[in-house]
Design a protein around this motif. Structure first.
Motif, PDB file in Angstrom:
ATOM      1  N   HIS A 692      14.096  29.877  13.510  1.00  0.00           N
ATOM      2  CA  HIS A 692      15.398  30.503  13.263  1.00  0.00           C
ATOM      3  C   HIS A 692      15.909  30.250  11.838  1.00  0.00           C
ATOM      4  O   HIS A 692      16.942  30.795  11.455  1.00  0.00           O
ATOM      5  CB  HIS A 692      16.413  29.975  14.280  1.00  0.00           C
ATOM      6  CG  HIS A 692      17.684  30.762  14.334  1.00  0.00           C
ATOM      7  ND1 HIS A 692      17.739  32.067  14.788  1.00  0.00           N
ATOM      8  CD2 HIS A 692      18.955  30.433  13.954  1.00  0.00           C
ATOM      9  CE1 HIS A 692      18.980  32.494  14.716  1.00  0.00           C
ATOM     10  NE2 HIS A 692      19.736  31.529  14.198  1.00  0.00           N
ATOM     11  N   GLY A 693      15.177  29.401  11.097  1.00  0.00           N
ATOM     12  CA  GLY A 693      15.587  29.136   9.718  1.00  0.00           C
ATOM     13  C   GLY A 693      16.308  27.827   9.516  1.00  0.00           C
ATOM     14  O   GLY A 693      16.871  27.579   8.438  1.00  0.00           O
ATOM     15  N   ILE A 694      16.302  26.960  10.527  1.00  0.00           N
ATOM     16  CA  ILE A 694      16.956  25.651  10.418  1.00  0.00           C
ATOM     17  C   ILE A 694      15.909  24.643   9.969  1.00  0.00           C
ATOM     18  O   ILE A 694      14.850  24.515  10.587  1.00  0.00           O
ATOM     19  CB  ILE A 694      17.584  25.247  11.762  1.00  0.00           C
ATOM     20  CG1 ILE A 694      18.652  26.259  12.179  1.00  0.00           C
ATOM     21  CG2 ILE A 694      18.184  23.850  11.692  1.00  0.00           C
ATOM     22  CD1 ILE A 694      19.209  26.032  13.567  1.00  0.00           C
ATOM     23  N   ARG A 695      16.198  23.889   8.913  1.00  0.00           N
ATOM     24  CA  ARG A 695      15.243  22.915   8.383  1.00  0.00           C
ATOM     25  C   ARG A 695      15.286  21.628   9.203  1.00  0.00           C
ATOM     26  O   ARG A 695      16.335  21.200   9.683  1.00  0.00           O
ATOM     27  CB  ARG A 695      15.543  22.615   6.921  1.00  0.00           C
ATOM     28  CG  ARG A 695      15.540  23.870   6.052  1.00  0.00           C
ATOM     29  CD  ARG A 695      15.809  23.507   4.597  1.00  0.00           C
ATOM     30  NE  ARG A 695      14.635  22.877   3.982  1.00  0.00           N
ATOM     31  CZ  ARG A 695      14.672  22.181   2.849  1.00  0.00           C
ATOM     32  NH1 ARG A 695      15.832  22.012   2.216  1.00  0.00           N
ATOM     33  NH2 ARG A 695      13.576  21.649   2.357  1.00  0.00           N
ATOM     34  N   ILE A 696      14.104  20.995   9.326  1.00  0.00           N
ATOM     35  CA  ILE A 696      13.950  19.792  10.143  1.00  0.00           C
ATOM     36  C   ILE A 696      13.636  18.621   9.218  1.00  0.00           C
ATOM     37  O   ILE A 696      12.716  18.708   8.378  1.00  0.00           O
ATOM     38  CB  ILE A 696      12.824  19.950  11.179  1.00  0.00           C
ATOM     39  CG1 ILE A 696      12.996  21.256  11.980  1.00  0.00           C
ATOM     40  CG2 ILE A 696      12.786  18.752  12.115  1.00  0.00           C
ATOM     41  CD1 ILE A 696      14.276  21.356  12.759  1.00  0.00           C
ATOM     42  N   ALA A 697      14.375  17.512   9.418  1.00  0.00           N
ATOM     43  CA  ALA A 697      14.160  16.306   8.611  1.00  0.00           C
ATOM     44  C   ALA A 697      13.683  15.182   9.516  1.00  0.00           C
ATOM     45  O   ALA A 697      14.205  14.995  10.621  1.00  0.00           O
ATOM     46  CB  ALA A 697      15.447  15.891   7.908  1.00  0.00           C
ATOM     47  N   LEU A 698      12.651  14.440   9.028  1.00  0.00           N
ATOM     48  CA  LEU A 698      12.145  13.275   9.751  1.00  0.00           C
ATOM     49  C   LEU A 698      12.818  12.036   9.174  1.00  0.00           C
ATOM     50  O   LEU A 698      12.553  11.640   8.039  1.00  0.00           O
ATOM     51  CB  LEU A 698      10.630  13.187   9.631  1.00  0.00           C
ATOM     52  CG  LEU A 698       9.948  12.039  10.379  1.00  0.00           C
ATOM     53  CD1 LEU A 698      10.264  12.095  11.857  1.00  0.00           C
ATOM     54  CD2 LEU A 698       8.428  12.085  10.166  1.00  0.00           C
ATOM     55  N   PRO A 715       7.126  20.873  13.038  1.00  0.00           N
ATOM     56  CA  PRO A 715       7.656  21.611  11.877  1.00  0.00           C
ATOM     57  C   PRO A 715       8.639  20.763  11.072  1.00  0.00           C
ATOM     58  O   PRO A 715       9.869  20.889  11.226  1.00  0.00           O
ATOM     59  CB  PRO A 715       8.342  22.815  12.524  1.00  0.00           C
ATOM     60  CG  PRO A 715       8.768  22.328  13.875  1.00  0.00           C
ATOM     61  CD  PRO A 715       7.708  21.376  14.312  1.00  0.00           C
ATOM     62  N   VAL A 716       8.120  19.891  10.203  1.00  0.00           N
ATOM     63  CA  VAL A 716       8.959  18.996   9.400  1.00  0.00           C
ATOM     64  C   VAL A 716       9.096  19.573   7.994  1.00  0.00           C
ATOM     65  O   VAL A 716       8.105  19.965   7.371  1.00  0.00           O
ATOM     66  CB  VAL A 716       8.358  17.584   9.358  1.00  0.00           C
ATOM     67  CG1 VAL A 716       9.182  16.681   8.457  1.00  0.00           C
ATOM     68  CG2 VAL A 716       8.261  17.015  10.772  1.00  0.00           C
ATOM     69  N   ASP A 717      10.348  19.610   7.465  1.00  0.00           N
ATOM     70  CA  ASP A 717      10.611  20.120   6.113  1.00  0.00           C
ATOM     71  C   ASP A 717      11.000  19.020   5.147  1.00  0.00           C
ATOM     72  O   ASP A 717      10.820  19.172   3.940  1.00  0.00           O
ATOM     73  CB  ASP A 717      11.733  21.161   6.165  1.00  0.00           C
ATOM     74  CG  ASP A 717      11.401  22.327   7.089  1.00  0.00           C
ATOM     75  OD1 ASP A 717      10.465  23.077   6.761  1.00  0.00           O
ATOM     76  OD2 ASP A 717      12.065  22.475   8.135  1.00  0.00           O
ATOM     77  N   LEU A 718      11.555  17.928   5.638  1.00  0.00           N
ATOM     78  CA  LEU A 718      12.024  16.850   4.776  1.00  0.00           C
ATOM     79  C   LEU A 718      11.591  15.508   5.351  1.00  0.00           C
ATOM     80  O   LEU A 718      11.516  15.329   6.576  1.00  0.00           O
ATOM     81  CB  LEU A 718      13.560  16.843   4.666  1.00  0.00           C
ATOM     82  CG  LEU A 718      14.267  18.078   4.114  1.00  0.00           C
ATOM     83  CD1 LEU A 718      14.686  19.012   5.245  1.00  0.00           C
ATOM     84  CD2 LEU A 718      15.510  17.660   3.305  1.00  0.00           C
ATOM     85  N   LEU A 719      11.328  14.546   4.429  1.00  0.00           N
ATOM     86  CA  LEU A 719      11.069  13.166   4.813  1.00  0.00           C
ATOM     87  C   LEU A 719      12.181  12.293   4.255  1.00  0.00           C
ATOM     88  O   LEU A 719      12.515  12.384   3.067  1.00  0.00           O
ATOM     89  CB  LEU A 719       9.731  12.664   4.270  1.00  0.00           C
ATOM     90  CG  LEU A 719       8.446  13.135   4.973  1.00  0.00           C
ATOM     91  CD1 LEU A 719       7.234  12.457   4.316  1.00  0.00           C
ATOM     92  CD2 LEU A 719       8.485  12.806   6.448  1.00  0.00           C
ATOM     93  N   LYS A 720      12.743  11.421   5.121  1.00  0.00           N
ATOM     94  CA  LYS A 720      13.787  10.506   4.663  1.00  0.00           C
ATOM     95  C   LYS A 720      13.227   9.089   4.691  1.00  0.00           C
ATOM     96  O   LYS A 720      12.865   8.580   5.764  1.00  0.00           O
ATOM     97  CB  LYS A 720      15.028  10.607   5.544  1.00  0.00           C
ATOM     98  CG  LYS A 720      15.682  11.991   5.523  1.00  0.00           C
ATOM     99  CD  LYS A 720      17.048  12.002   6.219  1.00  0.00           C
ATOM    100  CE  LYS A 720      18.065  11.267   5.395  1.00  0.00           C
ATOM    101  NZ  LYS A 720      19.429  11.391   5.955  1.00  0.00           N
ATOM    102  N   ILE A 721      13.148   8.473   3.510  1.00  0.00           N
ATOM    103  CA  ILE A 721      12.624   7.107   3.412  1.00  0.00           C
ATOM    104  C   ILE A 721      13.695   6.139   3.893  1.00  0.00           C
ATOM    105  O   ILE A 721      14.855   6.215   3.473  1.00  0.00           O
ATOM    106  CB  ILE A 721      12.221   6.787   1.960  1.00  0.00           C
ATOM    107  CG1 ILE A 721      11.232   7.845   1.452  1.00  0.00           C
ATOM    108  CG2 ILE A 721      11.618   5.400   1.859  1.00  0.00           C
ATOM    109  CD1 ILE A 721      10.902   7.691  -0.020  1.00  0.00           C
ATOM    110  N   ASP A 722      13.322   5.240   4.803  1.00  0.00           N
ATOM    111  CA  ASP A 722      14.291   4.327   5.402  1.00  0.00           C
ATOM    112  C   ASP A 722      14.879   3.391   4.352  1.00  0.00           C
ATOM    113  O   ASP A 722      14.211   2.980   3.391  1.00  0.00           O
ATOM    114  CB  ASP A 722      13.599   3.522   6.505  1.00  0.00           C
ATOM    115  CG  ASP A 722      14.588   2.679   7.277  1.00  0.00           C
ATOM    116  OD1 ASP A 722      15.416   3.266   8.013  1.00  0.00           O
ATOM    117  OD2 ASP A 722      14.549   1.445   7.140  1.00  0.00           O
TER     118      ASP A 722
END
Length: 806
Positions: A692-698, A715-722
């Motif tokens: 649907h166009g919503i980005r997914i962040a891990l 379907p991951v678009d972003l990685l967030k470093i802890d």
């Protein structure tokens, strides 16, 4: 018989013989009424056999059938009349006397034939020829009267004396035989004596006319006596019929009654016993002492009831009686009776005992009690029986540890139940119950308290005893449970409390065991924990968190706050992360840490996520309305939100309802969302959002157990470093190496990298140098309410312009 056609005036009715009653039913629809007019002779016989006394039809038939009874009187009358006629014909062989003899003989034969025929019809249940018999009787009486009058007129006084004595005897026989039909008796007496009275008046002797006066008086006396005797007989027969009906009704009631009825003498001997059909023979108890028919321990209560009834006070009791030992073994089963005892209303002093068999009711009551105290699936005692057993145990224990309560919870039962179905889940619970029984001692209690939770109350004076029982349980569970060829692995968490060490009341003991079970489950499951006072603090903290979360939802005090995400190359705000904040009853703003336990509750955690989603979208809608360029907002979502199903549809519907573009939000999930049995559901929901166009962040990448394959599977678009890695930049080469590796890995996969927890310029500089895309942390701003976002964006715009100018 007269036929009359209805529908015409009475004066126009046409009478015709019934044999000529012919009409066309197709052309006439008038109803035809047929009146049957009896012949005069028939009316005469009906009158003769009737009486003014109204009696029931059955009794009337019996009275009329008396014409065919009293055979000795009948034969005596016939033979006597024939004998007198024979003597008269012998002494005076004239035409009248010979004719009388022949008539008597012929009439006697006819009457005998009718009598025999009538008896046969009565034996066959049919109506005898009563009218014919009555007419023949009248002819016979008239014959006797005429013959006797001939004897009186003959001048032969010996013959006249014989005839008169015989006539008197026959009149007596007439009255005795026909008092059931007094009119017939009176008519026959008149026919027998009337001619004699006339003959007396015709003789030349001056004394004989006295007969003409005496005989009418005699006839009147006979008439009165006949009718009085008839009335007495009718009364007697009516009373007898009523008595028979009463006895029949009583017998029917007794036979239909489900109750046993006995009559006892003063010495308690049974003199009458009526038992319902299908029981023992009634005569087996006659003459026996009723008290000795019951168990010895029940006799005092039965004796008191008998004494109470003898004092004119109704008595009741319930006893269990054993049938006669002479019966077959399958019949020698104790039966329960509800017994009522009363004294008879006569002066005999006897007692009536009515006993109703309530064995079936007792069994039903016992079954109902058993079902109320046991679990229908496993047959184990339920919570109610467990509580009673605990109360009894607490009432009997001393000051030292003498017993223990164990609460056992099947680990991952919901997952097992979902995978094999409810039938498999039920089979597992039944097998689990059997293995618990096998693991405890003979006097220990095993109960099912509900769902997949069981409880034990065991004799235990030490921790070692409880540990040994727990080890027995785990040994029993080590073998997989076979369900239709499928092996089910089963483990359990156990919490234990000691009686009376951990409480003096049932609720305290159960609460302590529950707390220990909670500690066992939170500690990793499949283990035993014994209650310690320190466990109470953690449980109370958990319950407090749950209560605060419910309060925040109820009073709608959840307030989203937004922490900006900054593009490291341009120092401009590129979006925000929505963070949950809530206000307590004093209005103080609180962080999610104080309701952390609520996020582990499936229902409560889902409600919190739903409330946050709707409030964030409301804020985005307001910003969009005023034209604020906020970028996007990242929203944190837990694994439980996905596993309930329909999460992606709910988000999309909410966006569409507010006419918001999918790019205005991001969905953040942690690595552990990808793990476990719900990973397929998570992947399906995430792909629906991504499509649907919503980005997914891990989120919190590097701290969980996710593998690198998850970065390509989902379907991951972003990685967030802890933040744990970011905070050690400058002090830990390992943290810097991991951070640099994650940035390079993400870029190789085409992912945008976000660093969380930036608090110093040195950390920012390092991240910028390794080409990290976005930073987030206290260095830029703390989380702020929605009202502060416009000012934050304005400040960011100014900072970006300064950076460009520099």
């Amino acid at each position: 018989m007269t036929v009359m056609r209805r529908g015409f005036p009475a004066s126009g009715w046409t009478a015709m013989p019934s044999s000529h009653c012919i009409f066309d039913a197709a052309r006439r629809t008038d109803r035809v009424i047929i009146y049957v007019q009896p012949f005069p002779l028939t009316r005469l016989t009906e009158w003769l056999l009737d009486s003014r006394t109204r009696v029931p039809a059955v009794i009337a038939d019996q009275l009329k059938n008396g014409l065919f009874s009293s055979l000795p009187i009948f034969l005596g009358g016939v033979l006597n009349a024939t004998a007198v006629a024979t003597i008269a014909a012998w002494r005076h062989p004239s035409g009248p006397f010979l004719g009388w003899l022949l008539f008597e003989i012929g009439l006697g034969l006819v009457r005998m034939t009718v009598l025999i025929h009538g008896k046969k019809r009565m034996a066959a249940g049919m109506t005898p020829p009563r009218g014919l018999s009555a007419i023949l009787s009248c002819f016979w009486a008239l014959s006797v009267g005429i013959g006797t009058s001939l004897c009186i007129l003959s001048g032969d006084w010996i013959l006249a004396t014989i005839a008169c004595l015989s006539a008197a005897a026959m009149v007596c026989g007439i009255c005795l035989r026909n008092f059931g039909t007094p009119r017939l008796a009176a008519t026959m007496v008149f026919l027998a004596l009337g001619p004699c009275a006339v003959a007396g008046s015709l003789t030349a002797d001056p004394v004989l006319p006295v007969i003409s006066v005496q005989l009418p008086i005699f006839m009147l006396t006979i008439f009165s006596a006949s009718f009085a005797l008839h009335k007495m007989l009718v009364s007697w027969m009516t009373a007898l019929a009523d008595l028979e009906r009463s006895e029949s009704l009583t017998e029917t009631i007794l036979r239909s009654s489900p109750d046993h009825m006995l009559i006892l003498e003063d010495d308690h001997r049974i003199i009458f016993y009526n038992q319902p059909e299908g029981g023992l023979a009634a005569d087996t108890l006659i003459g026996r002492n009723w008290l000795y028919e019951m168990a010895e321990e029940d006799r005092p209560a039965a004796q008191r009831a008998l004494d109470q009834a003898r004092a004119n006070q109704p008595a009741t009791l319930i006893l269990s009686l054993m049938p006669d030992t002479a019966l077959a073994p399958e019949l020698r089963k104790p039966r329960w009776f509800d017994i009522a005892i009363n004294k008879t209303s006569d002066a005999s002093g006897r007692l009536i005992v009515v006993a109703r068999d309530i064995t079936h009711q007792k069994k039903s009551e016992e079954k109902a009690v058993w079902m109320a105290q046991h679990d229908a699936l496993t047959g184990l005692p339920n919570r109610a029986l467990l509580q009673d057993h605990l109360d009894e145990t607490l009432a009997n224990v001393g000051r030292d540890m003498e017993a223990a309560m164990l609460i056992i919870d099947v680990d991952n039962f919901k997952t097992i139940n979902d995978s094999v179905g409810h039938d498999g889940g039920d089979a597992l619970l039944c097998a689990f119950a059997e293995r618990l029984r096998a693991a405890v001692g003979e006097g220990d209690l095993v109960a099912r308290t509900g769902g997949d939770e069981f409880a034990l109350v065991i004799a235990a004076s030490s921790v070692e005893t409880v540990e040994q029982v727990a080890q027995n349980i785990y040994d029993q569970l080590r073998t997989p449970i076979d369900h239709g060829g499928r092996l089910l692995e089963c483990s359990a968490s156990i919490g234990a409390s000691f009686i009376p060490r951990d409480g003096r009341t049932r609720s305290e003991i159960m609460k302590a065991a529950d707390i220990a079970l909670y500690a066992a489950k939170t500690g990793g499951r499949a283990r035993l924990r014994i209650f310690e006072p320190g466990m109470m603090v953690e449980v109370e903290r958990h319950q407090t968190m749950i209560a605060l979360a419910r309060q925040a939802l109820t009073h709608d005090t959840i307030v989203p706050h937004y922490q900006p995400k900054v593009r490291l190359r341009t120092s401009q705000v590129t979006g925000f992360e929505a963070l949950l904040r809530w206000r307590d009853h004093e209005g103080q703003l609180r962080t999610p840490d104080m309701v952390r336990a609520a996020f582990d509750d499936p229902a409560l955690g889902s409600l919190l996520s739903e409330r946050m989603l709707q409030k964030v979208l409301d804020d985005i809608q307001n910003w969009t309305r005023i034209g604020l360029a906020f970028g996007n907002v990242a929203i944190n979502v837990a694994g439980a939100d996905f596993r309930q199903g329909g999460f992606a549809d709910k988000v999309i519907r909410s966006l569409n309802a507010r006419q918001l573009p999918p790019s205005c939000i991001q969905i953040e999930v942690t690595e552990n969302v990808f793990l476990g049995h719900g990973a397929g559901d998570v992947e399906r929901e995430l792909r629906a959002l991504s499509d649907h166009g919503i980005r997914i962040a891990l989120d919190d990448f590097g701290t969980g157990y996710a593998s690198l394959s998850h970065l390509t599977q989902f379907p991951v678009d972003l990685l967030k470093i802890d933040r744990s890695f970011i905070q050690r930049i400058g002090t830990s080469t390992d943290a810097e190496a991991i951070t640099s590796t994650v940035v390079n890995l993400g870029h190789c996969l085409g992912l945008e990298i976000v660093a969380e927890g930036i608090e110093t310029a040195a950390q920012e500089s390092y991240l910028r140098d390794i080409n990290c895309d976005v930073g987030q942390g206290f260095l830029y701003a703390r989380a702020m309410p929605a009202e502060a976002v416009p000012a934050c964006l304005a400040q960011s715009e100014t900072a970006g312009q300064i950076a460009k100018a520099g």
